[in-house]
Design a protein around this motif. Structure first.
Motif, mmCIF file in Angstrom:
data_model
loop_
_atom_site.group_PDB
_atom_site.id
_atom_site.type_symbol
_atom_site.label_atom_id
_atom_site.label_comp_id
_atom_site.label_asym_id
_atom_site.label_seq_id
_atom_site.Cartn_x
_atom_site.Cartn_y
_atom_site.Cartn_z
ATOM 1 N N ILE A 59 0.676 -1.493 0.136
ATOM 2 C CA ILE A 59 -0.054 0.219 -0.189
ATOM 3 C C ILE A 59 1.114 1.165 -0.307
ATOM 4 O O ILE A 59 0.840 2.080 -0.243
ATOM 5 N N CYS A 60 1.354 1.298 1.142
ATOM 6 C CA CYS A 60 2.698 2.365 0.998
ATOM 7 C C CYS A 60 3.659 1.827 1.089
ATOM 8 O O CYS A 60 4.694 1.489 2.324
ATOM 9 N N ASN A 61 4.475 1.589 -0.413
ATOM 10 C CA ASN A 61 5.802 0.305 -0.853
ATOM 11 C C ASN A 61 7.212 1.629 0.277
ATOM 12 O O ASN A 61 6.613 2.685 -0.515
ATOM 13 N N TRP A 62 7.464 1.196 0.487
ATOM 14 C CA TRP A 62 9.396 1.300 1.056
ATOM 15 C C TRP A 62 9.615 2.614 0.223
ATOM 16 O O TRP A 62 10.626 3.611 0.369
ATOM 17 N N LEU A 63 9.740 1.982 -1.103
ATOM 18 C CA LEU A 63 10.681 2.625 -2.450
ATOM 19 C C LEU A 63 10.280 3.497 -2.634
ATOM 20 O O LEU A 63 10.965 4.720 -2.881
ATOM 21 N N GLY A 64 8.691 4.134 -3.318
ATOM 22 C CA GLY A 64 7.997 4.911 -2.938
ATOM 23 C C GLY A 64 8.101 6.020 -2.158
ATOM 24 O O GLY A 64 8.970 7.239 -2.470
ATOM 25 N N ASN A 65 8.024 5.530 -0.882
ATOM 26 C CA ASN A 65 8.862 6.392 0.501
ATOM 27 C C ASN A 65 9.939 6.640 0.309
ATOM 28 O O ASN A 65 9.944 8.049 0.422
ATOM 29 N N SER A 66 10.538 5.656 0.319
ATOM 30 C CA SER A 66 12.137 6.393 0.388
ATOM 31 C C SER A 66 12.505 7.363 -1.097
ATOM 32 O O SER A 66 12.933 8.214 -0.924
ATOM 33 N N ARG A 67 11.804 7.426 -2.336
ATOM 34 C CA ARG A 67 11.448 7.742 -3.199
ATOM 35 C C ARG A 67 11.255 10.186 -2.846
ATOM 36 O O ARG A 67 12.150 10.894 -3.527
ATOM 37 N N TRP A 68 9.886 9.864 -2.093
ATOM 38 C CA TRP A 68 9.722 11.156 -1.766
ATOM 39 C C TRP A 68 10.527 12.091 -0.620
ATOM 40 O O TRP A 68 10.841 12.667 -0.693
ATOM 41 N N VAL A 69 10.672 11.221 0.287
ATOM 42 C CA VAL A 69 11.648 11.907 1.438
ATOM 43 C C VAL A 69 13.556 11.537 0.385
ATOM 44 O O VAL A 69 13.326 13.249 0.979
ATOM 45 N N HIS A 70 13.862 11.946 -0.267
ATOM 46 C CA HIS A 70 15.203 12.088 -0.911
ATOM 47 C C HIS A 70 14.514 13.238 -1.209
ATOM 48 O O HIS A 70 15.489 13.672 -1.537
#
Length: 154
Positions: A64-75
Motif C-alpha cells: 500500500i505504502c511501499n518503502w521504495l516510493g516512500n524513500s524516493r519522496w523523502v530523498h
C-alpha cells in the motif's frame, strides 16, 4: 490483539470506556478518505526547518505504502538538509543483535525500512516497532546506529 484490547480490564486501564478496538476501523477509514491521494509532503520541509523531528518508516513488503516510493519522496523533498540526508549512509537498525531494518538519518529527518514487515509494521514486527518508537521518542534512534558505525570503522 483485538481480544486482549477488548478485555474490560484493559479498556478500563486505557480509559476508553465501551469502545471496541478493531485493527482496521471502517469508521476511521471513512473519516480519512478526504486525505486519500493528497500530497501532504508539501508542509513537511517547514517542520524540518523548525527542527521538528520526523521519522518516515515502511515495511519492506508493504504493497500500500511501499518503502521504495516512500524513500524516493523523502530523498527528493527539498529542504536545507536535503543534500546531507541524501549523502548520509544507510546503517543497520539492530534490535537484540539482529538487523531489523535499514536506517538513514540527517538532522531531524529519519527514514527506516523495516525488514520482514508489510503495511502493519507493529503487527508484523512488534519488537522492532516498539524499539523504533522508544528510540525515536527518546531521540536515540540514530545514536545506536552511529555508535555501531563508529565501531565498524575501527
Amino acid at each position: 490483539m483485538e481480544t486482549f484490547l477488548n478485555q474490560n480490564s484493559v479498556r478500563d486501564a486505557l480509559g476508553v470506556g465501551g469502545i471496541d478496538f478493531v485493527s482496521c476501523s471502517p469508521t476511521v477509514y471513512q473519516a480519512m478518505l478526504v486525505d486519500w491521494m493528497r500530497n501532504l509532503e508539501v508542509g513537511i520541509p517547514a517542520l524540518l526547518e523548525d527542527g521538528i523531528k520526523l521519522l518516515v518508516y515502511a515495511g519492506e513488503y508493504d504493497l500500500i505504502c511501499n518503502w521504495l516510493g516512500n524513500s524516493r519522496w523523502v530523498h527528493a523533498m527539498e529542504w536545507s538538509g536535503q543534500k546531507e540526508f541524501v549523502a548520509s549512509p544507510e546503517v543497520p537498525f539492530e534490535v537484540d543483535g539482529s538487523e531489523a531494518g535499514v536506517l538513514k538519518t540527517h538532522g531531524p529527518l529519519g527514514f527506516l525500512k523495516v525488514h520482514d514487515a508489510g503495511h502493519m509494521v507493529p503487527m508484523d514486527q512488534p519488537k522492532a516497532a516498539l524499539e523504533m518508537l522508544k528510540r525515536w521518542t527518546k531521540g536515540t534512534l540514530s545514536e545506536a546506529a552511529a555508535s555501531e558505525k563508529l565501531v565498524a570503522e575501527m
